[in-house]
Design an enzyme around this catalytic site. Structure first.
Site, PDB file in Angstrom:
ATOM      1  N   GLU A 175       0.446  -1.271  -0.239  1.00 32.78           N
ATOM      2  CA  GLU A 175       0.028  -0.193  -0.098  1.00 32.78           C
ATOM      3  C   GLU A 175       0.646   1.139  -0.043  1.00 32.78           C
ATOM      4  OE1 GLU A 175       0.976   1.538   3.102  1.00 32.78           O
ATOM      5  OE2 GLU A 175       1.783  -0.367   3.484  1.00 32.78           O
ATOM      6  N   GLU A 318       3.886  -0.171   1.823  1.00 37.41           N
ATOM      7  CA  GLU A 318       4.454  -0.889  -0.228  1.00 37.41           C
ATOM      8  C   GLU A 318       4.075  -1.960  -0.902  1.00 37.41           C
ATOM      9  OE1 GLU A 318       7.984   1.019  -1.525  1.00 37.41           O
ATOM     10  OE2 GLU A 318       7.554   3.151  -0.627  1.00 37.41           O
TER      11      GLU A 318
END
Length: 350
Positions: A175, A318
Protein backbone atom coordinates in the site's frame (compact mmCIF):
# COMPACT_ATOMS: atom_id res chain seq x y z
CA UNK A 1 -22.34 -5.96 -2.75
CA UNK A 2 -23.28 -8.75 -5.17
CA UNK A 3 -19.65 -8.92 -6.34
CA UNK A 4 -18.45 -9.40 -2.78
CA UNK A 5 -21.08 -12.04 -2.01
CA UNK A 6 -20.27 -13.96 -5.20
CA UNK A 7 -16.58 -13.88 -4.29
CA UNK A 8 -17.20 -15.09 -0.74
CA UNK A 9 -19.27 -18.00 -2.05
CA UNK A 10 -16.32 -19.15 -4.18
CA UNK A 11 -13.91 -19.37 -1.22
CA UNK A 12 -13.61 -23.01 -0.19
CA UNK A 13 -11.54 -24.91 2.36
CA UNK A 14 -8.02 -26.08 1.66
CA UNK A 15 -7.69 -29.40 -0.15
CA UNK A 16 -6.88 -31.83 2.64
CA UNK A 17 -5.99 -34.69 0.28
CA UNK A 18 -3.39 -32.57 -1.54
CA UNK A 19 -1.98 -31.45 1.81
CA UNK A 20 -1.80 -35.04 3.05
CA UNK A 21 0.10 -36.11 -0.07
CA UNK A 22 2.44 -33.12 0.18
CA UNK A 23 3.12 -33.92 3.83
CA UNK A 24 3.85 -37.55 2.99
CA UNK A 25 6.45 -36.49 0.44
CA UNK A 26 7.95 -33.90 2.80
CA UNK A 27 8.29 -36.60 5.46
CA UNK A 28 10.05 -38.92 2.97
CA UNK A 29 12.64 -36.37 1.83
CA UNK A 30 16.28 -36.88 2.82
CA UNK A 31 16.18 -34.97 6.11
CA UNK A 32 14.76 -35.43 9.59
CA UNK A 33 11.00 -34.93 9.48
CA UNK A 34 10.00 -31.31 10.05
CA UNK A 35 13.60 -30.09 10.07
CA UNK A 36 12.97 -27.41 7.44
CA UNK A 37 10.32 -25.83 9.61
CA UNK A 38 8.30 -23.11 7.91
CA UNK A 39 9.55 -24.07 4.46
CA UNK A 40 7.66 -27.32 4.87
CA UNK A 41 4.58 -25.60 6.27
CA UNK A 42 4.47 -23.16 3.35
CA UNK A 43 4.77 -25.92 0.76
CA UNK A 44 2.00 -27.91 2.42
CA UNK A 45 -0.28 -24.86 2.64
CA UNK A 46 0.23 -24.01 -1.02
CA UNK A 47 -0.53 -27.61 -1.95
CA UNK A 48 -3.84 -27.24 -0.14
CA UNK A 49 -4.56 -23.86 -1.74
CA UNK A 50 -3.78 -25.00 -5.29
CA UNK A 51 -5.20 -28.53 -4.87
CA UNK A 52 -1.88 -29.85 -6.17
CA UNK A 53 0.34 -32.14 -4.04
CA UNK A 54 3.48 -30.89 -5.80
CA UNK A 55 2.72 -27.36 -7.03
CA UNK A 56 4.58 -25.66 -9.87
CA UNK A 57 6.56 -22.51 -9.16
CA UNK A 58 4.03 -19.72 -9.66
CA UNK A 59 4.15 -16.57 -11.74
CA UNK A 60 4.30 -13.67 -9.30
CA UNK A 61 2.34 -10.43 -8.96
CA UNK A 62 2.34 -7.64 -6.40
CA UNK A 63 -0.70 -5.40 -5.99
CA UNK A 64 -0.18 -2.00 -4.39
CA UNK A 65 -3.27 0.02 -3.44
CA UNK A 66 -2.98 3.76 -2.85
CA UNK A 67 -5.30 6.07 -0.94
CA UNK A 68 -5.27 9.19 1.20
CA UNK A 69 -6.65 9.85 4.68
CA UNK A 70 -8.60 12.73 6.16
CA UNK A 71 -7.10 12.00 9.59
CA UNK A 72 -3.88 13.73 8.47
CA UNK A 73 -5.67 17.01 9.26
CA UNK A 74 -5.14 16.10 12.91
CA UNK A 75 -1.35 16.21 12.49
CA UNK A 76 -0.75 12.46 12.76
CA UNK A 77 1.79 12.16 9.91
CA UNK A 78 5.26 13.68 9.47
CA UNK A 79 4.94 13.91 5.66
CA UNK A 80 2.53 16.02 3.55
CA UNK A 81 -0.38 14.28 1.86
CA UNK A 82 0.87 14.99 -1.67
CA UNK A 83 3.64 12.44 -1.06
CA UNK A 84 1.06 9.72 -1.75
CA UNK A 85 0.56 10.77 -5.38
CA UNK A 86 4.25 11.59 -5.83
CA UNK A 87 5.22 8.10 -4.71
CA UNK A 88 2.91 6.49 -7.25
CA UNK A 89 5.04 7.94 -10.04
CA UNK A 90 8.14 6.70 -8.21
CA UNK A 91 6.66 3.19 -8.11
CA UNK A 92 5.87 3.02 -11.82
CA UNK A 93 9.16 4.72 -12.75
CA UNK A 94 11.03 1.99 -10.88
CA UNK A 95 12.60 4.07 -8.11
CA UNK A 96 10.76 2.94 -4.99
CA UNK A 97 11.86 0.13 -2.67
CA UNK A 98 8.88 -1.95 -3.80
CA UNK A 99 9.85 -1.36 -7.42
CA UNK A 100 13.35 -2.68 -6.74
CA UNK A 101 12.17 -5.73 -4.82
CA UNK A 102 9.48 -6.74 -7.33
CA UNK A 103 12.11 -6.53 -10.08
CA UNK A 104 14.37 -8.67 -7.92
CA UNK A 105 11.59 -11.25 -7.56
CA UNK A 106 10.52 -11.01 -11.21
CA UNK A 107 7.02 -10.05 -10.07
CA UNK A 108 4.67 -7.78 -12.00
CA UNK A 109 3.75 -4.71 -9.95
CA UNK A 110 0.18 -3.41 -10.22
CA UNK A 111 -0.13 0.15 -8.86
CA UNK A 112 -3.74 1.15 -8.19
CA UNK A 113 -5.25 4.54 -7.36
CA UNK A 114 -8.29 3.60 -5.29
CA UNK A 115 -8.45 6.77 -3.23
CA UNK A 116 -5.67 9.28 -3.87
CA UNK A 117 -6.70 12.83 -2.95
CA UNK A 118 -5.53 14.32 -6.27
CA UNK A 119 -6.43 13.66 -9.88
CA UNK A 120 -3.51 11.90 -11.53
CA UNK A 121 -2.45 12.45 -15.13
CA UNK A 122 -2.67 9.56 -17.54
CA UNK A 123 0.49 7.64 -16.81
CA UNK A 124 1.26 4.15 -18.07
CA UNK A 125 1.02 1.46 -15.38
CA UNK A 126 -1.07 3.44 -12.87
CA UNK A 127 -4.45 1.74 -12.73
CA UNK A 128 -7.14 4.33 -12.07
CA UNK A 129 -9.94 2.93 -9.93
CA UNK A 130 -10.61 5.95 -7.72
CA UNK A 131 -13.61 5.50 -5.41
CA UNK A 132 -13.18 8.84 -3.63
CA UNK A 133 -10.61 11.59 -3.14
CA UNK A 134 -9.32 10.09 0.07
CA UNK A 135 -11.29 9.38 3.22
CA UNK A 136 -12.89 11.95 5.49
CA UNK A 137 -11.42 12.83 8.87
CA UNK A 138 -12.43 9.87 11.03
CA UNK A 139 -11.80 11.94 14.17
CA UNK A 140 -14.91 13.92 13.19
CA UNK A 141 -17.11 11.17 11.73
CA UNK A 142 -17.06 8.11 9.46
CA UNK A 143 -14.07 7.86 7.15
CA UNK A 144 -16.25 6.55 4.31
CA UNK A 145 -19.79 5.70 3.49
CA UNK A 146 -20.62 2.02 3.57
CA UNK A 147 -21.11 2.17 -0.21
CA UNK A 148 -17.59 3.57 -0.69
CA UNK A 149 -16.12 0.77 1.44
CA UNK A 150 -17.99 -1.82 -0.63
CA UNK A 151 -16.86 -0.26 -3.89
CA UNK A 152 -13.22 -0.18 -2.77
CA UNK A 153 -13.38 -3.87 -1.82
CA UNK A 154 -14.85 -4.59 -5.26
CA UNK A 155 -11.95 -2.70 -6.86
CA UNK A 156 -9.55 -5.00 -5.03
CA UNK A 157 -11.39 -8.09 -6.21
CA UNK A 158 -11.34 -6.80 -9.80
CA UNK A 159 -7.60 -6.09 -9.75
CA UNK A 160 -6.87 -9.49 -8.20
CA UNK A 161 -8.90 -11.12 -10.97
CA UNK A 162 -6.99 -9.06 -13.56
CA UNK A 163 -3.65 -10.23 -12.20
CA UNK A 164 -4.81 -13.84 -11.99
CA UNK A 165 -6.17 -13.72 -15.55
CA UNK A 166 -2.72 -12.52 -16.61
CA UNK A 167 -1.20 -15.61 -15.05
CA UNK A 168 -0.45 -14.70 -11.42
CA UNK A 169 -0.24 -17.75 -9.17
CA UNK A 170 1.21 -15.96 -6.13
CA UNK A 171 0.27 -12.43 -5.06
CA UNK A 172 1.92 -10.02 -2.64
CA UNK A 173 -0.01 -7.03 -1.33
CA UNK A 174 1.20 -3.57 -0.36
CA UNK A 175 0.00 0.00 0.00
CA UNK A 176 0.77 3.67 -0.17
CA UNK A 177 -1.05 6.35 1.77
CA UNK A 178 0.26 9.06 4.06
CA UNK A 179 -1.39 8.65 7.46
CA UNK A 180 -2.53 5.06 6.93
CA UNK A 181 -1.07 3.63 10.13
CA UNK A 182 -3.76 5.61 12.00
CA UNK A 183 -6.78 3.82 10.48
CA UNK A 184 -4.89 0.54 10.73
CA UNK A 185 -4.36 1.16 14.45
CA UNK A 186 -8.04 1.99 14.85
CA UNK A 187 -9.07 -1.26 13.15
CA UNK A 188 -6.72 -3.30 15.36
CA UNK A 189 -7.93 -1.55 18.52
CA UNK A 190 -11.55 -2.17 17.52
CA UNK A 191 -10.97 -5.93 17.19
CA UNK A 192 -8.39 -6.56 19.88
CA UNK A 193 -10.10 -4.36 22.51
CA UNK A 194 -6.60 -3.24 23.48
CA UNK A 195 -5.88 0.40 24.39
CA UNK A 196 -4.86 2.48 21.38
CA UNK A 197 -1.50 3.31 22.95
CA UNK A 198 -0.61 -0.41 22.92
CA UNK A 199 -1.30 -0.99 19.23
CA UNK A 200 -0.20 2.31 17.71
CA UNK A 201 3.35 2.87 16.48
CA UNK A 202 5.46 5.60 15.00
CA UNK A 203 4.65 4.75 11.39
CA UNK A 204 7.22 6.30 9.11
CA UNK A 205 8.92 8.00 12.06
CA UNK A 206 6.77 10.35 14.15
CA UNK A 207 8.38 11.99 17.17
CA UNK A 208 7.10 11.74 20.75
CA UNK A 209 4.86 14.80 20.49
CA UNK A 210 3.26 13.69 17.24
CA UNK A 211 2.79 10.20 18.66
CA UNK A 212 0.67 11.71 21.45
CA UNK A 213 -1.39 13.58 18.84
CA UNK A 214 -1.79 10.37 16.86
CA UNK A 215 -2.98 8.35 19.85
CA UNK A 216 -5.45 11.07 20.83
CA UNK A 217 -6.83 11.33 17.27
CA UNK A 218 -7.36 7.57 17.00
CA UNK A 219 -9.01 7.41 20.41
CA UNK A 220 -11.32 10.23 19.34
CA UNK A 221 -12.16 8.44 16.09
CA UNK A 222 -13.11 5.26 17.92
CA UNK A 223 -15.21 7.22 20.43
CA UNK A 224 -16.98 9.32 17.80
CA UNK A 225 -17.72 6.41 15.45
CA UNK A 226 -18.16 3.46 17.84
CA UNK A 227 -17.45 0.85 15.14
CA UNK A 228 -19.19 -2.52 15.52
CA UNK A 229 -16.62 -5.38 15.38
CA UNK A 230 -19.36 -7.86 14.48
CA UNK A 231 -19.85 -5.94 11.21
CA UNK A 232 -16.52 -5.64 9.36
CA UNK A 233 -17.98 -3.22 6.82
CA UNK A 234 -19.02 -0.95 9.69
CA UNK A 235 -15.48 -0.99 11.09
CA UNK A 236 -13.95 -0.45 7.66
CA UNK A 237 -16.24 2.41 6.67
CA UNK A 238 -16.00 4.22 9.99
CA UNK A 239 -12.28 3.99 10.79
CA UNK A 240 -10.65 2.37 7.76
CA UNK A 241 -9.08 3.50 4.51
CA UNK A 242 -9.84 3.08 0.83
CA UNK A 243 -6.55 1.29 0.15
CA UNK A 244 -7.16 -0.97 3.17
CA UNK A 245 -10.56 -1.87 1.72
CA UNK A 246 -8.96 -2.44 -1.67
CA UNK A 247 -6.40 -4.81 -0.18
CA UNK A 248 -9.13 -6.70 1.67
CA UNK A 249 -10.75 -7.17 -1.75
CA UNK A 250 -7.49 -8.43 -3.23
CA UNK A 251 -7.27 -11.04 -0.48
CA UNK A 252 -10.86 -12.16 -1.07
CA UNK A 253 -10.30 -12.29 -4.83
CA UNK A 254 -7.16 -14.38 -4.46
CA UNK A 255 -8.83 -16.77 -2.02
CA UNK A 256 -11.83 -17.20 -4.35
CA UNK A 257 -9.45 -18.18 -7.14
CA UNK A 258 -7.25 -20.40 -4.96
CA UNK A 259 -4.19 -18.17 -5.25
CA UNK A 260 -1.96 -17.73 -2.17
CA UNK A 261 -1.60 -14.13 -1.03
CA UNK A 262 1.38 -12.84 0.94
CA UNK A 263 0.45 -10.27 3.57
CA UNK A 264 2.95 -7.46 4.11
CA UNK A 265 3.12 -5.42 7.31
CA UNK A 266 0.81 -3.40 9.51
CA UNK A 267 -1.53 -1.81 6.96
CA UNK A 268 -1.77 -4.97 4.87
CA UNK A 269 -2.36 -6.82 8.13
CA UNK A 270 -5.30 -4.55 8.95
CA UNK A 271 -6.73 -5.39 5.53
CA UNK A 272 -6.19 -9.10 6.25
CA UNK A 273 -8.05 -8.67 9.53
CA UNK A 274 -11.02 -7.16 7.69
CA UNK A 275 -10.93 -9.84 4.96
CA UNK A 276 -10.89 -12.62 7.56
CA UNK A 277 -13.91 -11.08 9.28
CA UNK A 278 -15.80 -10.87 5.97
CA UNK A 279 -14.87 -14.42 4.94
CA UNK A 280 -13.21 -16.54 7.66
CA UNK A 281 -11.96 -19.15 5.15
CA UNK A 282 -9.88 -16.46 3.45
CA UNK A 283 -7.37 -16.69 6.31
CA UNK A 284 -6.20 -20.09 5.04
CA UNK A 285 -5.00 -18.46 1.82
CA UNK A 286 -2.76 -15.94 3.59
CA UNK A 287 0.97 -16.18 4.21
CA UNK A 288 2.55 -13.81 6.75
CA UNK A 289 5.67 -12.30 5.21
CA UNK A 290 7.36 -10.62 8.16
CA UNK A 291 6.90 -9.11 11.59
CA UNK A 292 6.75 -5.34 11.31
CA UNK A 293 8.26 -2.98 13.85
CA UNK A 294 4.75 -1.57 14.36
CA UNK A 295 3.51 -3.01 17.69
CA UNK A 296 0.00 -3.57 16.35
CA UNK A 297 1.25 -5.93 13.66
CA UNK A 298 2.03 -8.70 16.13
CA UNK A 299 -1.45 -8.23 17.57
CA UNK A 300 -2.90 -8.77 14.09
CA UNK A 301 -0.83 -11.87 13.36
CA UNK A 302 -1.67 -13.38 16.75
CA UNK A 303 -5.37 -12.57 16.23
CA UNK A 304 -5.32 -14.31 12.84
CA UNK A 305 -3.08 -17.17 13.98
CA UNK A 306 -0.50 -16.42 11.27
CA UNK A 307 3.24 -16.87 11.79
CA UNK A 308 5.60 -14.39 10.10
CA UNK A 309 8.23 -15.86 7.81
CA UNK A 310 10.83 -13.13 8.39
CA UNK A 311 11.90 -10.78 11.17
CA UNK A 312 13.74 -7.94 9.46
CA UNK A 313 13.00 -4.88 11.66
CA UNK A 314 11.11 -3.33 8.73
CA UNK A 315 8.37 -0.71 8.86
CA UNK A 316 8.30 0.79 5.35
CA UNK A 317 5.19 -0.92 4.05
CA UNK A 318 4.57 -0.72 0.29
CA UNK A 319 4.58 -4.53 0.20
CA UNK A 320 8.35 -4.74 0.68
CA UNK A 321 8.23 -7.55 3.23
CA UNK A 322 5.77 -9.49 1.10
CA UNK A 323 8.03 -9.13 -1.94
CA UNK A 324 11.01 -10.45 0.04
CA UNK A 325 9.02 -13.49 1.18
CA UNK A 326 8.27 -14.51 -2.41
CA UNK A 327 11.76 -15.97 -2.72
CA UNK A 328 11.16 -18.20 0.29
CA UNK A 329 7.87 -19.42 -1.18
CA UNK A 330 9.82 -20.46 -4.27
CA UNK A 331 12.39 -22.15 -2.03
CA UNK A 332 9.69 -24.09 -0.19
CA UNK A 333 8.21 -25.38 -3.44
CA UNK A 334 11.63 -26.28 -4.82
CA UNK A 335 12.27 -28.36 -1.70
CA UNK A 336 9.02 -30.23 -2.33
CA UNK A 337 9.66 -30.62 -6.06
CA UNK A 338 13.41 -31.17 -6.33
CA UNK A 339 14.70 -32.72 -3.12
CA UNK A 340 15.22 -36.48 -3.27
CA UNK A 341 13.34 -39.00 -1.15
CA UNK A 342 15.27 -41.58 0.84
CA UNK A 343 14.52 -44.30 -1.69
CA UNK A 344 15.42 -42.07 -4.66
CA UNK A 345 18.75 -41.13 -3.12
CA UNK A 346 19.57 -44.58 -1.82
CA UNK A 347 19.84 -43.21 1.71
CA UNK A 348 18.76 -45.28 4.69
CA UNK A 349 15.80 -43.74 6.55
CA UNK A 350 16.17 -45.92 9.63
Amino acid sequence: MDKIEETIQKIGPLDQDAMKKAQARLDDLTKPQGSLGMLEAIAKQIAGITRTPIPDLPKKAAILMAGDHGIVKEGVAPFPQEVTSQMLFNFVNGGAAMSVLTRHENAKLYVVDVGVAQDLPDVPNIIKKKVAYGTRNMAEGPAMTRQEAVKAIEVGIEVAEMAINEGAGLTAIGEMGIGNTSPSSAIVAAYSKMPVREVVGRGTGVDDERLKIKISAIEKALSVNNPDPSDPLDVLSKVGGLEIAGLAGVILGCAANRVPVIIDGFISGAAALIAAQIAPLAKDYMLGSHLSEEPGHKVILDFLGIKPILIMNMRLGEGTGAALAMNLVDASLKILREMATFSEAGVSSK
